[in-house]
Design an enzyme around this catalytic site. Structure first.
Site, PDB file in Angstrom:
ATOM      1  CB  SER A 124     -18.652  19.406  27.424  1.00  0.00           C
ATOM      2  OG  SER A 124     -17.079  19.994  26.929  1.00  0.00           O
ATOM      3  N   GLY A 125     -20.204  18.276  29.846  1.00  0.00           N
ATOM      4  CA  GLY A 125     -21.509  18.731  30.888  1.00  0.00           C
ATOM      5  C   GLY A 125     -21.344  17.309  31.404  1.00  0.00           C
ATOM      6  CG  ASP A 161     -19.255  25.630  31.425  1.00  0.00           C
ATOM      7  OD1 ASP A 161     -20.520  25.273  30.956  1.00  0.00           O
ATOM      8  OD2 ASP A 161     -18.048  25.108  31.062  1.00  0.00           O
ATOM      9  CG  HIS A 201     -18.940  24.678  26.895  1.00  0.00           C
ATOM     10  ND1 HIS A 201     -18.104  24.518  27.846  1.00  0.00           N
ATOM     11  CD2 HIS A 201     -18.639  23.703  26.129  1.00  0.00           C
ATOM     12  CE1 HIS A 201     -18.065  22.498  28.214  1.00  0.00           C
ATOM     13  NE2 HIS A 201     -18.778  22.528  26.708  1.00  0.00           N
TER      14      HIS A 201
HETATM   15  N1  ARG Z   1     -15.058  21.728  25.841  1.00  0.00           N
HETATM   16  C1  ARG Z   1     -15.006  19.914  25.613  1.00  0.00           C
HETATM   17  C2  ARG Z   1     -16.433  20.313  25.446  1.00  0.00           C
HETATM   18  O1  ARG Z   1     -17.167  20.155  24.884  1.00  0.00           O
HETATM   19  C3  ARG Z   1     -14.320  19.263  26.742  1.00  0.00           C
HETATM   20  C4  ARG Z   1     -13.040  20.043  27.313  1.00  0.00           C
HETATM   21  C5  ARG Z   1     -12.580  18.803  28.377  1.00  0.00           C
HETATM   22  N2  ARG Z   1     -11.168  19.049  28.277  1.00  0.00           N
HETATM   23  C6  ARG Z   1     -10.155  18.282  28.452  1.00  0.00           C
HETATM   24  N3  ARG Z   1      -9.111  18.753  28.100  1.00  0.00           N
HETATM   25  N4  ARG Z   1     -10.563  17.742  29.911  1.00  0.00           N
HETATM   26  O2  ARG Z   1     -16.438  19.067  24.774  1.00  0.00           O
END
Ligand code: ARG
Length: 425
Positions: free
Chosen positions: A336-337, A236, A183
């Site tokens: 993320s990642g 993902d 993503h």
């Molecule tokens: N999707 C988020 C990003 O793009 C990170 C999500 C992690 N969220 C969480 N509550 N653990 O960086």
């Protein structure tokens, strides 16, 4: 409705300067003996020895300060971590706080001491430099430089300042391959191309000149990832090939036959440069740090994560949850990642890839990670042979909850006021 935790690539949030209070070590150092006395000094035999003392207290309001009415905590193990490995080893001086919560190490020769306290399960430190909601990742602390050599920052190639350019994390798993979240490469329908992507390796610090900044050569999304559905649809995971190989330690992946490494309750470390302030669903995350942050969270079973008050059946087998039921410590936007790692006995192994959550650090809404052991086949098919020829060196695996003050003790000095705050979780 889930908070849209998209990465802020390429038109998303700008990094905000985090208003971080540089928390210097608040030691009161008072010289003892000597000092302008008119009395003749006694004859010098052995060099004068010093003392380090402090206390443990119950930081009831969690603000990191000892407020009136906050009692001392007896029975907390405190030791001098002479080899700095985070554990109490034979030969290291240790003590337990007394009925008033105080501890003391006497007869110490001059030197540098890492005064480390070990909390019983169920308590968390609020000082030094920790504490729910006071810190980075959300509820984390700065990572030691060099401890996670395979940690990677994904950067927008067009932005020279890595602090502004960072939008996701990743892990180096082979000399020219980085694993991250699929993503990360989608923003409002637009897809990121390799020529728009740089990777920053070999540094904790998002700063011009730090580490190696390398252009991506190829982005391979997991074919099962559906950008229309996003992270909630699973799969993902993506691989990025670097335009040249690097000579840095690589991180091994948890393999399908190693699922014992991710048993519920296992302590996992999360890492990233993402938002550090917990935010509710209707608020944008904030407080982006320049230095890599780490925190420890327990792995949670998919059954718990799928409970009605939690994600209510939407968590797939190929996802992994981690966090505390009461929230407070979590990955957040721009993490993320990046990796969720566990101790494998010989070092760390990659168990999860930061994917999503409902808000950040909210009660019952654990962080959700791509379960890496489910994607060994995908990784193998893309990068070929064994993903990890060079195992990462073994920094201390996460043990109990510890926190330390570092003291430079001069001859005959008394260093007092090392006050460790903690509170029940
Ligand atoms: N999707 C988020 C990003 O793009 C990170 C999500 C992690 N969220 C969480 N509550 N653990 O960086």
């Amino acid at each position: 409705m889930l908070y849209p935790l998209r990465s802020h690539f390429p038109f998303g949030l700008a990094h905000f300067w985090s208003v971080l209070v540089g928390l210097g070590l608040a030691l009161s150092i008072s010289a003892c003996g000597g000092g302008g006395s008119s009395r003749p000094l006694p004859p010098v035999s052995a060099p004068p020895t010093g003392r380090i003392e402090g206390s443990h207290f119950d930081d009831l309001n969690g603000d990191g300060l000892r407020d009136p009415g906050e009692p001392g905590l007896p029975g907390i193990a405190t030791f001098l971590d002479l080899n700095g490995n985070g554990r109490l080893d034979p030969g290291e001086p240790s003590t337990v706080s007394d009925a008033s919560g105080n501890f003391r190490f006497s007869n110490l020769p001059p030197g540098t001491y890492r005064v480390t306290a070990l909390l019983p399960p169920g308590r968390v430190f609020t000082t030094p430099r920790s504490g729910l909601g006071l810190e980075r990742i959300v509820g984390g602390r700065p990572a030691p430089e060099g401890a996670f050599p395979w940690m990677v920052a994904l950067l927008r190639a067009a932005e020279p300042d890595p602090f502004q350019a960072q939008f996701c994390g990743g892990s180096l798993i082979a000399p020219e391959w980085v694993v991250t979240a699929a993503h990360c490469f989608f923003d409002e329908g637009r897809q990121v191309n390799p020529q728009d992507l740089d990777l920053l390796l070999g540094t904790n610090r998002l700063q011009i000149g730090a580490g190696q900044r390398i252009r991506a050569a190829q982005i391979v999304l997991n074919p099962g990832y559906n950008p229309q559905v996003g992270q909630l649809g699973g799969n993902d995971i993506a691989l990025v090939r670097l335009s040249r190989p690097v000579a840095l330690a690589t991180l091994p992946l948890v393999q399908p036959n190693q699922t014992n490494l991710t048993a519920p309750g296992t302590a996992a470390t999360i890492l990233g440069w993402g938002a550090t302030f917990p935010r509710a669903l209707d608020q944008e995350p904030s407080g982006f740090p320049r230095d890599l942050q780490q925190a420890t969270v327990p792995i949670v079973s998919n059954a718990v994560c799928n409970a009605p008050q939690s994600y209510n059946g939407t968590i797939l087998d190929t996802m992994l949850c981690a966090g505390f039921p009461q929230g407070g410590v979590d990955t957040c936007q721009a993490d993320s990642g990046g990796p969720l790692i566990v101790s494998s006995g010989t070092g760390f192994a990659l168990a999860g890839i930061t994917s999503f959550g409902r808000g950040c650090a909210q009660p019952n809404f654990y962080g959700v990670y791509t379960r890496v052991s489910s994607f060994a086949g995908f990784v193998q098919s893309v990068i070929g042979s064994a993903p990890s020829p060079t195992p990462a060196p073994s920094p201390p695996p996460p043990t109990g909850t510890t926190a330390s003050f570092v003291v430079n003790l001069r001859e005959g000095e008394v260093v007092s006021g090392l006050n460790f705050g903690s509170r029940a979780q």
